[in-house]
Enzyme design. Sequence first.
Site, mmCIF file in Angstrom:
data_model
loop_
_atom_site.group_PDB
_atom_site.id
_atom_site.type_symbol
_atom_site.label_atom_id
_atom_site.label_comp_id
_atom_site.label_asym_id
_atom_site.label_seq_id
_atom_site.Cartn_x
_atom_site.Cartn_y
_atom_site.Cartn_z
ATOM 1 N N GLU A 131 0.831 -1.146 0.037
ATOM 2 C CA GLU A 131 -0.059 -0.067 0.014
ATOM 3 C C GLU A 131 0.772 1.239 -0.128
ATOM 4 O OE1 GLU A 131 -3.074 0.862 -0.337
ATOM 5 O OE2 GLU A 131 -4.259 -0.824 -0.017
ATOM 6 N N SER A 132 1.696 1.208 0.923
ATOM 7 C CA SER A 132 2.373 2.608 1.165
ATOM 8 C C SER A 132 3.815 2.477 1.274
ATOM 9 C CB SER A 132 1.881 3.274 2.236
ATOM 10 O OG SER A 132 2.227 2.272 3.556
#
Length: 512
Positions: free
Chosen positions: A144-145
């Site tokens: 995700e990040s």
Amino acid sequence: MPSHSLPALTTRLPTRLLRGLLLPALVLLLHGCAALVPPADRDGSEARESSRPGFSTLPAISRQGGDGEPATDHRHDLWGAVASRFTLPIPDNARVDAEIRRYARHPEYLREVSQRAEPYLYMIVEKLEAANLPLELTLLPIVESAYLPQALSSSSAAGIWQFIPSTGTYFGLDRDAFYDGRRDIEASTDAAVTYFSQLRGMFDDDWPTVIAAYNGGQGTLLNAIRENEQRGRPTDFWSLKQIRKETQDYPARLFALVRIFSEPEKYGFTPHAIENRPALAQVELDRSVSLVKLADLTGMDHDELYRLNPGFGRSITGDTPRQLLVPREARGRFDVDTLNSAASAAEDWQRYTFVRGDSFYRVAQRYGSSVDELLAINRRQDAVARPGQVILVPTGRVDRAIASGNARTHTVQPGESLWAISRQHGVKLAELRRMNAYGDNPVLRPGDKVIIGATMGSGNQDAPSKYVVQPGDTLWQLAQRFSTTVEELTALNRIGPDAALKPGQELRVASN
């Protein structure tokens, strides 16, 4: 990234046909998150702490070695302890294989992201275990990040779990001028755990589908399943076609990471060593405190305190009661006296809302501050002022400057009005009246001195910042970039409006 609109997720659906029948009730909004991937080939109180789930070292022996001996002791290897307890079967298909090859080309990236997780990993594992969720989800923030709390997608998804504003609100992640719960490591992890717990019930522990639904939305997955059912096709995740490519690839990326973290030596990768013990403790905040003052009083590095608490967007925490994460060994330094001192320091700042024509430079001059100080207290990298945006400015400096005779003044020229002076210096008309004790229609005479702000106090930095000219820069572009004017730039640097800028040239920028 959970960025779609969410229906209530309270009913366990026994069959996919039933899910299909419920589909019209679901909101099917897609999101635009571009998951961050490796480079392309390009303590609160004692009572509270005692109530938290086990602080003992995570059990490391969940399987036997090949020779029948116990697996490695992972007391100093949290990633190893986590990997030794993976339970999800890894699909054997081309999508997963392709993602394994892609990640394996960047072992340095994998080591970097495994290190970024260090302050948070044990807490995340605790929360997943308490909810009986698979520990493979510890790898999802990599997809995700890249474990960057400040990550922000093009669809405004934020934090390590990448919640967009609406989904964050649905799961109780508050946002205000001082705080964004989507970036708060503990709060956002709680929200992700809640969401995954609901999704696993909806999709009967079909984890490829659960993982894809976190990214693309449960409605999208139910729609794709119904489509395959109607066409007589298989309804396992890998057979679904009516989903966009990012969601198709999303579970494959996670399973690829599961494979690599399970056998890192096979892929030339050594995860960053993380101690297998609790790293963080909570501090309860019942009022606004200055994080700068807290760091100074407790001997913590400012950047470390911010890194553990990325939910706070400014150096002041705001009046809403919140929790602060601190290193476990430092918890005792955050005592009542320290918190009281940090709360007193927070009272030296107030909110200010930018209006059209404002710049950081003008606001800094008005309140006896500097551009650098305002950027630091508001944890800003850029100096662009946007109307309606809220920042923190110092309180009391103007009044102290007036009392000491050190206020900044404007000498009234023939024909000038208070309104014209307010426009010239970017000071609100009501504020000019207050500082000068004027009524509604003051009579101004040429030569009168009108107080327009505070002088720089001792210990503050000079207001203008320095900027090194880059190739292609023009005065107009720099004025736009720093929300100032060509006139202010030329006056500060004593150059003409048509001056040619040279790369490497140093300019003073009175930016906002």
